[in-house]
Write a protein that holds these residues in place. Structure first.
Motif, short mmCIF file in Angstrom:
data_model
loop_
_atom_site.label_atom_id
_atom_site.label_comp_id
_atom_site.label_asym_id
_atom_site.label_seq_id
_atom_site.Cartn_x
_atom_site.Cartn_y
_atom_site.Cartn_z
N CYS A 1 -0.27 3.50 6.02
CA CYS A 1 0.18 2.40 5.17
C CYS A 1 0.11 1.07 5.92
O CYS A 1 -0.33 0.05 5.37
CB CYS A 1 1.60 2.64 4.69
SG CYS A 1 1.73 3.70 3.24
N ARG B 1 -3.67 0.00 6.36
CA ARG B 1 -4.29 -0.42 5.11
C ARG B 1 -3.69 -1.73 4.60
O ARG B 1 -4.40 -2.58 4.07
CB ARG B 1 -4.11 0.67 4.04
CG ARG B 1 -4.74 2.02 4.35
CD ARG B 1 -6.27 1.98 4.39
NE ARG B 1 -6.78 1.50 5.66
CZ ARG B 1 -6.85 2.23 6.77
NH1 ARG B 1 -6.42 3.47 6.79
NH2 ARG B 1 -7.36 1.72 7.88
N THR B 2 -2.39 -1.89 4.79
CA THR B 2 -1.76 -3.14 4.35
C THR B 2 -2.25 -4.31 5.18
O THR B 2 -2.51 -5.40 4.66
CB THR B 2 -0.23 -3.04 4.43
OG1 THR B 2 0.21 -1.93 3.65
CG2 THR B 2 0.43 -4.30 3.91
N HIS C 1 0.86 -1.18 0.00
CA HIS C 1 0.00 0.00 0.00
C HIS C 1 0.89 1.23 0.00
O HIS C 1 1.99 1.22 0.57
CB HIS C 1 -0.91 0.02 1.24
CG HIS C 1 -1.95 1.10 1.18
ND1 HIS C 1 -3.09 0.99 0.44
CD2 HIS C 1 -2.00 2.32 1.77
CE1 HIS C 1 -3.83 2.08 0.57
NE2 HIS C 1 -3.18 2.90 1.38
#
Length: 551
Positions: A70, A73-74, A42
Motif C-alpha cells: 500500500c 503504490r500510494t 490505495h
C-alpha cells in the motif's frame, strides 16, 4: 504538507469455514494537513482464515506485506500527481483494537497467526476466569478495566496462546516473546523489527486488553497476575499522538510515526467529538456508538463499556468514552439478500423500504446471535412479529432498517441514563450512512438531528489529526478554533416524538418476545453443534458470524 496512514478496512465475502476466507482490505490514505482533504489512497486485499468453527485468524506477515505494498503504490500515485514525497510529514496507524499477536523479537517471526477480535475459541478460558472471580462475577475486573470478562478482549486470547501454543510458551520462557495488538506489530516492523524496532501501543488500544488500568494508564500487576501473563512481554504504553520512531525502510524511510489510535477512537477524533457529551455512531455490519465522557471514566450501570478514547499528547490528559455495540446492523441487509433473497443488492433495500414508507406494524429484531448492548442476552433469537396477510417484502425492508435505528436508540438511551446528559445530536459514519432513508429514520427514532460528514473516511482523518498534531511534527493544530470545517449533511426529525415513542415501545415489546428462546443447556442444532458454540457468552461485545464489515 501531507501525512500517510495505515488502516484496516473490512468487506465481507465468502463463508465462515476453512475453505473460503474473508477478504480484508488494508487501506493507506494521504491527507492534506491544512484542508483535511483526502489526496490519494490505495488498498490491498488480504485474507482471514477460519481453521475451526468460531476461530478467526489473520497472517501477520500478510498484514505487513499489504502495508508495504500500500505504501509503495500510494507513493507512486502521489508522484503521478506531481507531489514530492518530501511533503509526507508523518505516518499514523489505526487498527482493530483487540486482535492479538505474539512474535519472536530475535527473529522477527510471528509465533502464531493473529487471533482476530471476534474469535470465539476462548469461551472455555473465559468460563474458567469467571469461575475464579469472587461470586463468579464477570464484572469483577470492571472497576479497573471498564470491561466485562469476555472473549472479545486481548488478555483471554493471549492466555489461550500461552496455554495452547508451545512456540509461544518457549519464547516466553526464553524471554524472546513480544505481545501486541496489530498497531504494535506494524509499528515494531516499520521502525526496524528485530533491528531496534519500537515495541509500543497507545492508550486506546491498551484499554481493550483487560490488562490495562484505565485510571493509572498503565499495565496493572494485579490484572496481569489474574490472567497469569508476564508483564515483560507487553508493549510500552504511549499517548495517541507522539513520535514513536521513524520509518526504517521503503520510500518513506526517515518519516516519523506519530499517531496511533484504535479504529473506533480514531472515528471519534475524526468526527471531532472532543467535547464531553458528543458522540458518534459507526454503521458497518454492526454499530459502534462512542460517547465522549471527558477526562474522568464513567462506569456504566446499563450494559455499556468504559474505554479510553484517546490521549492526544504525552502531557495531555486522557479522555474516556462510553461504548455500546450493536451486533447486527448492515448484516441484516445481507441476511435479507443472501438468506431470504428478497433483495438483489444492498442498495435495493432503500428503494423497497421507501416504496412502503412504513413497516405497517411489522417489527424485526435481528437477534441472530443473541442480543448485545444493553441487554447482553445470549438466549435471544431473531424474530419478526406483527405480520398480516398485507405484509410484503417492502414492509420487511422497512422493518429491517428500523431495527438498526431502534438498536441505536437503545444504546443511546443507556448512554443518556449513565451520563445524565441527553445527547443533542448524533454524528454518524460508516458504509450504511449512504442510505438516506436509514439516516432519516434514525433522526426520527432518536428525535434528535443526525449529522453525516461529506468526507466518509473519518477513521482515517482521526489518526491523521493525531499524527499531524504530535510534538515534533506540528502540522496540525487541535485547537478548537483551528479545526478544519467539515462539510456535512444534517437529517432533522420529521415526525412527532409521540409517534417515535409509540414505535419504540412496540419495538421493545418485540425484543421481550425474542428473549429466552434458547436455553443454555447443551443441545444439538442442525450443524450438530451445542448451544454454547452458537451464541456469544453473556457480556460479550458483538460477535456476528465472520462477515463483519466493521468500521
Amino acid at each position: 504538507m501531507y501525512w500517510l496512514l495505515y488502516k484496516p478496512w473490512q468487506w465481507s465475502h465468502g463463508r465462515s469455514d476453512s475453505t473460503l476466507a474473508k477478504r480484508i482490505y488494508d487501506l493507506l490514505g494521504v491527507f492534506n494537513a491544512k484542508t483535511a482533504e483526502l489526496v490519494s489512497h490505495h488498498q490491498v486485499e488480504i485474507q482471514q482464515s477460519f481453521p475451526k468453527e468460531g476461530w478467526v485468524e489473520e497472517d501477520p506477515k500478510e498484514i505487513m506485506q499489504s502495508v508495504y505494498e500500500c505504501m509503495e503504490r500510494t507513493c507512486e500515485k502521489l508522484q503521478q500527481l506531481d507531489i514530492d514525497l518530501s511533503n509526507i510529514k508523518a505516518v499514523g496507524v489505526t487498527n482493530q483494537r483487540e486482535t492479538t499477536l505474539v512474535w519472536d523479537k530475535e527473529t522477527g517471526e510471528p509465533l502464531y497467526n493473529a487471533i482476530v477480535w471476534l474469535d470465539l475459541r476462548t469461551q472455555s478460558t473465559v468460563e474458567s476466569l469467571i469461575n475464579k472471580a469472587p461470586g463468579q462475577n464477570k464484572n469483577h475486573l470492571k472497576p479497573k478495566t471498564g470491561l466485562p470478562i469476555s472473549p472479545y478482549f486481548s488478555a483471554v486470547k493471549l492466555r489461550w496462546l500461552l496455554d495452547n501454543v508451545e512456540e509461544v510458551r518457549l519464547a516466553v520462557r526464553s524471554q524472546r516473546a513480544m505481545f501486541g495488538t496489530v498497531d504494535s506489530w506494524i509499528i515494531w516492523c516499520l521502525t526496524g523489527g528485530q533491528n531496534g524496532g519500537v515495541h509500543c501501543t497507545d492508550v486506546s488500544n491498551a484499554s481493550r486488553t483487560m490488562l490495562f488500568n484505565i485510571h493509572s494508564l498503565d499495565w496493572d500487576p494485579e490484572l496481569c497476575r489474574y490472567f497469569d501473563i508476564p508483564m515483560e512481554i507487553l508493549p510500552e504504553v504511549r499517548s495517541s499522538s507522539e513520535i514513536y520512531g521513524v520509518m526504517k525502510s521503503c520510500s518513506l524511510a526517515g518519516v516519523p510515526i506519530s499517531g496511533c489510535l484504535g479504529d473506533q477512537s480514531a472515528a471519534l477524533v475524526g468526527q471531532m467529538c472532543f467535547q464531553e457529551g458528543q458522540a458518534k455512531n459507526t454503521y458497518g455490519t454492526g454499530c459502534f456508538l462512542l460517547r465522549n465522557t471527558g477526562t474522568k471514566p464513567l462506569m456504566s450501570d446499563h450494559g455499556l463499556l468504559t474505554t479510553v478514547a484517546y490521549k492526544l499528547g504525552k502531557n495531555e490528559p486522557a479522555c474516556y468514552a462510553l461504548e455500546g455495540s450493536v451486533a447486527i446492523a448492515g448484516a441484516v441487509v445481507r441476511w435479507l439478500k443472501d438468506n431470504l433473497g428478497i433483495v438483489q443488492s444492498s442498495a435495493e433495500i432503500e428503494k423497497l423500504a421507501a416504496a412502503a414508507g412504513t413497516s405497517y406494524g411489522c417489527y424485526f429484531v435481528p437477534a441472530f446471535s443473541g442480543l448485545y448492548a444493553p441487554y447482553w442476552e445470549p438466549s435471544a433469537r431473531g424474530i419478526i412479529c406483527g405480520l398480516t396477510q398485507f405484509t410484503n417484502r417492502n414492509h420487511l425492508a422497512f422493518a429491517a432498517l428500523e431495527a438498526v435505528c431502534f438498536q441505536t436508540r437503545e444504546i443511546l438511551d443507556a448512554m443518556n441514563q449513565d451520563s445524565g446528559l441527553p445527547l443533542t445530536q448524533l454524528q454518524v459514519d460508516g458504509g450504511m450512512t449512504s442510505n438516506r432513508l436509514l439516516m432519516q429514520l434514525q433522526a426520527d427514532i432518536l428525535c434528535i438531528p443526525v449529522v453525516k460528514p461529506t468526507m466518509s473516511e473519518t477513521t482515517a482523518l482521526g489518526v491523521a489529526m493525531a499524527a499531524g498534531a504530535a510534538e515534533g511534527v506540528g502540522v496540525w493544530s487541535l485547537s478548537p478554533s483551528d479545526l478544519p470545517h467539515a462539510t456535512s449533511e444534517k437529517y432533522q426529525p420529521q415526525i412527532h416524538c409521540d409517534e417515535s415513542e409509540f414505535r419504540f415501545a412496540r419495538w421493545k415489546k418485540a425484543v421481550q418476545r425474542s428473549m429466552n428462546w434458547e436455553t443454555t443447556e447443551p443441545c444439538c442444532n442442525a450443524n450438530g453443534l451445542g448451544e454454547k458454540m452458537n451464541g456469544a457468552p453473556w457480556g460479550a461485545p458483538p460477535t456476528p458470524p465472520p462477515t463483519r464489515a466493521g468500521p
